[in-house]
Design a protein around this motif. Structure first.
Motif, PDB file in Angstrom:
ATOM      1  N   ASP A 162      -1.441  -3.032   6.022  1.00 36.32           N
ATOM      2  CA  ASP A 162      -1.173  -1.994   4.948  1.00 36.32           C
ATOM      3  C   ASP A 162      -1.704  -0.659   5.044  1.00 36.32           C
ATOM      4  O   ASP A 162      -2.938  -0.675   4.968  1.00 36.32           O
ATOM      5  N   GLU A 163      -1.028   0.158   5.386  1.00 29.49           N
ATOM      6  CA  GLU A 163      -1.469   1.842   5.668  1.00 29.49           C
ATOM      7  C   GLU A 163      -2.721   1.626   6.423  1.00 29.49           C
ATOM      8  O   GLU A 163      -3.478   2.315   6.347  1.00 29.49           O
ATOM      9  N   PRO A 164      -2.519   1.168   7.612  1.00 26.30           N
ATOM     10  CA  PRO A 164      -3.853   1.341   8.608  1.00 26.30           C
ATOM     11  C   PRO A 164      -4.317   2.451   9.086  1.00 26.30           C
ATOM     12  O   PRO A 164      -5.205   2.465   9.617  1.00 26.30           O
ATOM     13  N   THR A 165      -3.469   3.193   9.102  1.00 24.31           N
ATOM     14  CA  THR A 165      -3.728   4.584   9.701  1.00 24.31           C
ATOM     15  C   THR A 165      -3.768   5.571   8.372  1.00 24.31           C
ATOM     16  O   THR A 165      -3.658   6.816   8.649  1.00 24.31           O
ATOM     17  N   GLY A 166      -3.800   5.232   7.161  1.00 24.25           N
ATOM     18  CA  GLY A 166      -3.668   6.007   5.859  1.00 24.25           C
ATOM     19  C   GLY A 166      -4.642   7.247   5.918  1.00 24.25           C
ATOM     20  O   GLY A 166      -3.968   8.300   5.768  1.00 24.25           O
ATOM     21  N   ASN A 167      -5.868   7.066   6.276  1.00 21.69           N
ATOM     22  CA  ASN A 167      -6.523   8.527   6.410  1.00 21.69           C
ATOM     23  C   ASN A 167      -7.189   8.606   8.059  1.00 21.69           C
ATOM     24  O   ASN A 167      -8.296   9.101   8.101  1.00 21.69           O
ATOM     25  N   ALA A 173      -4.536   7.589  14.615  1.00 18.61           N
ATOM     26  CA  ALA A 173      -3.470   6.789  14.082  1.00 18.61           C
ATOM     27  C   ALA A 173      -2.534   6.297  15.219  1.00 18.61           C
ATOM     28  O   ALA A 173      -2.182   5.215  15.199  1.00 18.61           O
ATOM     29  N   MET A 174      -2.278   6.956  16.144  1.00 25.53           N
ATOM     30  CA  MET A 174      -1.501   6.501  17.482  1.00 25.53           C
ATOM     31  C   MET A 174      -2.179   5.548  18.103  1.00 25.53           C
ATOM     32  O   MET A 174      -1.817   4.476  18.504  1.00 25.53           O
ATOM     33  N   LEU A 191       3.879  -6.854  11.109  1.00 29.18           N
ATOM     34  CA  LEU A 191       4.492  -5.872  10.188  1.00 29.18           C
ATOM     35  C   LEU A 191       3.596  -4.748   9.526  1.00 29.18           C
ATOM     36  O   LEU A 191       2.420  -5.209   9.121  1.00 29.18           O
ATOM     37  N   VAL A 192       3.973  -3.505   9.674  1.00 23.92           N
ATOM     38  CA  VAL A 192       2.847  -2.554   9.271  1.00 23.92           C
ATOM     39  C   VAL A 192       3.602  -1.823   8.316  1.00 23.92           C
ATOM     40  O   VAL A 192       4.559  -1.119   8.459  1.00 23.92           O
ATOM     41  N   ALA A 193       2.853  -1.735   7.195  1.00 26.76           N
ATOM     42  CA  ALA A 193       3.408  -0.653   5.842  1.00 26.76           C
ATOM     43  C   ALA A 193       2.838   0.608   6.258  1.00 26.76           C
ATOM     44  O   ALA A 193       1.670   0.984   6.271  1.00 26.76           O
ATOM     45  N   SER A 194       3.791   1.428   6.064  1.00 26.70           N
ATOM     46  CA  SER A 194       3.053   2.860   6.407  1.00 26.70           C
ATOM     47  C   SER A 194       4.159   3.797   5.824  1.00 26.70           C
ATOM     48  O   SER A 194       5.525   3.666   5.918  1.00 26.70           O
ATOM     49  N   HIS A 195       3.803   5.023   5.237  1.00 25.82           N
ATOM     50  CA  HIS A 195       4.884   6.040   5.019  1.00 25.82           C
ATOM     51  C   HIS A 195       4.710   7.441   6.051  1.00 25.82           C
ATOM     52  O   HIS A 195       5.031   8.282   5.908  1.00 25.82           O
ATOM     53  N   ASP A 196       3.847   6.936   7.000  1.00 25.26           N
ATOM     54  CA  ASP A 196       3.684   8.157   8.227  1.00 25.26           C
ATOM     55  C   ASP A 196       5.057   7.845   8.915  1.00 25.26           C
ATOM     56  O   ASP A 196       5.023   7.464  10.069  1.00 25.26           O
TER      57      ASP A 196
END
Ligand SMILES: Nc1ncnc2c1ncn2[C@@H]1O[C@H](COP(=O)(O)OP(=O)(O)OP(=O)(O)O)[C@@H](O)[C@H]1O
Ligand SMILES: [Mg+2]
Lengths: 246, 305
Positions: A162-167, A173-174, A191-196
């Motif tokens: 869940d948003e593993p790269t959020g901040n 993040a990459m 399965l990765v949830a992200s809005h990036d």
């Protein structure tokens, strides 16, 4: 590995967070789950990790119907899935080693086996030299990688994040995403949830798009070749675009 | 199997470590449990010692038979002989009025005043002691009735009345003791339960994460049960120490007192067996308190993402 069949989820005293959502994800697939804030991404992940049960519809995970699984079997069920949280949920007063070992400890794994697997797991995320450090002594990106090491130590066939790269900054993040990619390449369903969206575009994997609890697009599986843009999920540079397409 | 043992050792060490990391809170809890356990045990020892102390003359029941004034001494001696024929009689001693008066003068300090008396105000009397094995309440009562029935007899006095009353009081105490033990045992459960509840609250995040990665309720509960057992063991150990110290402290003066009264009585403390039982009860109470507390509070902590 994962299938949602007409799944709806209503939190107590709330309108539906998910309405009639259906999709499925196969072994060795890497899928992004996108959508605006409040669209229901975390809810989908919580249904998979059995932190919540569906209100209607059927959620099948690794052959288990999560809606009917008896409560006492939930711990064993959770041990088959690797989960990475946005706030990483590490025990801040325990060394990295203990944090990563936790899923094996709760499964009563022999100590020698734990030792071997913790080292292998930390190797995979490049943190072998940090096993004695406390999470508070690590950078945010390193903490996130400890979370990933913990999620994969049980060799799960399903990995959700869940948003593993959020901040994290774009470079970090990459790097985190590449770690996930490597697990996908060895057959794990990721399965990765992200809005990036920017990051997602760079990977060109299948994308499941949610909007306000409904499924906007289930995407199409991208087989084999990484870094190719998915056919049904065109690039969406800005989140408002989702709104515009309705 | 060895993994299972290793897990339990780990849970035990973890519990010990956490207790050691907050020494003040741990000591306070242990003291409360220790005192709660020591009180009923100390009371039980008091009752037990009192029974032993009075045991010497428990069965030594003496009758004093006062004859009516004017009963001839010969008649008194005749009745005494008759009484000696009765089964179940140990000794019968005749004290003539003259001798009784002499003794009374000597012992009372009223010698001068008594010398002024014209007549001896004291009657002849008998001291009757039944055999210990014939001193059951019914036999004593039937002997009393037999003695009272003599027309020459004025008063039959049963000298063991106070022993009986004392034993009755001890019986009441002993019964009260059970009630006290139950109440204080419940107190120990509450103390352990509440302490564990606080610890569960403090470790909420850890419990959540553990459940999140698939830790079962049994796994999460394990260290708390060990904590409860350790509290119980610590409390029982302290209670045993308190009792032991108390017996040591009082023992000397009690023995000295007993010697003054010509008794060989000495204060009995806890046997090893008693101590073992106390420690086992402490451990069980601690475990049970923790079990109740974890049963009520752990289930409510469910992980959220
Ligand atoms: N535990 C809960 N109780 C009640 N309502 C909830 C709960 N969790 C989520 N919701 C609601 O359900 C809807 C979907 O929430 P969800 O967390 O799945 O969104 P999201 O897509 O993950 O959003 P974000 O990108 O901000 O993390 C929201 O309206 C939210 O307020
Ligand atoms: Mg979310």
């Amino acid at each position: 590995m994962i299938s949602f069949d007409n799944v709806s989820k209503r939190y107590p005293n709330r309108r539906e967070a998910l309405s009639n959502v259906s999709f499925s994800i196969g072994a060795g697939e890497m899928v992004f789950l996108t959508g605006r804030s409040g669209a229901g991404k975390s809810t989908v992940l919580k249904l998979i990790a059995l932190l919540e049960r569906p209100t209607r519809g059927t959620v099948m995970v690794n052959g288990t119907n999560t809606g009917t699984l008896p409560s006492r079997k939930i711990p064993a069920f959770r041990r088959q899935i690797g989960v990475v949280f946005q706030d990483h949920k590490l025990l801040m007063d325990r060394p990295v080693y203990d944090n990563v070992a936790l899923p094996l400890i709760v499964a009563d794994t022999p100590l020698r086996e734990i030792d071997k697997r913790v080292r292998a797991s930390l190797d995979q995320v490049g943190l072998r030299d940090k096993e004695r450090a406390l999470p508070s002594e690590l950078s945010v990106g390193e903490q996130q990688r400890v979370g990933i090491a913990r999620a994969v130590i049980t060799k799960p066939r399903i990995l959700i994040a869940d948003e593993p790269t959020g901040n994290l900054d774009p470079e970090l993040a990459m790097e985190i995403m590449r770690v996930f990619k490597r697990f996908q390449e060895v057959g794990v369903a990721v399965l990765v949830a992200s809005h990036d969206t920017h990051l997602i575009d760079q990977f060109g994997q299948r994308e499941i798009v949610l909007d306000d609890g409904t499924l906007l697009s289930a995407g199409i599986a991208v087989s084999g070749e990484p870094f190719r843009i998915s056919a049904t999920a065109p690039p969406m540079p800005e989140l408002p675009n989702i709104e515009a397409r309705r | 199997m060895s993994t299972w043992i290793a897990r339990h050792v780990q849970a035990l060490l973890g519990a010990l470590g956490r207790l050691a990391r907050m020494p003040l809170a741990t000591v306070l809890t242990v003291v409360v449990i220790g005192v709660a356990l020591a009180i009923p045990v100390a009371l039980a020892l008091v009752v037990q010692n009192a029974r032993v102390a009075t045991g010497d003359f428990r069965n030594a029941i003496d009758f004093t038979v006062h004859f009516k004034l004017g009963t001839p001494l010969a008649r008194a001696e005749q009745l005494a002989r008759k009484l000696r024929q009765r089964p179940g009689i140990d000794t019968v001693i005749v004290t003539p009025a003259a001798q009784a008066l002499q003794e009374f003068r000597r012992n009372s300090g009223f010698g001068e005043a008594l010398a002024a008396l014209q007549d001896n105000p004291l009657p002849h009397h008998l001291l009757v002691r039944p055999l210990p094995e014939h001193s059951t309440p019914t036999e004593v009562e039937s002997l009393r009735r037999y003695l009272t029935a003599w027309p020459e007899v004025d008063i039959v006095q049963l000298d063991s009345d106070w022993v009986r009353r004392f034993n009755a009081i001890l019986d009441v105490l002993r019964r009260g003791l059970w009630g006290g033990m139950v109440v204080l045992g419940l107190g120990v459960l509450a103390v352990v339960g509440n302490t564990i509840r606080l610890e569960i609250q403090n470790r909420r995040a850890e419990i959540e994460v553990t459940k999140l990665v698939g830790g079962s309720n049994a796994f999460v509960r394990r260290p708390f049960l060990y904590t409860g057992v350790l509290y119980g063991l610590g409390g029982a150990g302290l209670a045993a120490l308190l009792i032991w110290g108390g017996v040591e402290y009082l023992g000397q003066s009690v023995a000295a007192l007993a010697t003054q009264y010509g008794s060989k009585f000495s204060l009995a403390g806890l046997t090893w067996r008693d101590t073992g039982t106390l420690v086992a009860i402490g451990a069980i109470l601690g475990w049970f308190g923790a079990l109740i507390s974890t049963g009520r509070h752990l289930r409510r902590i469910e992980p959220r993402a």
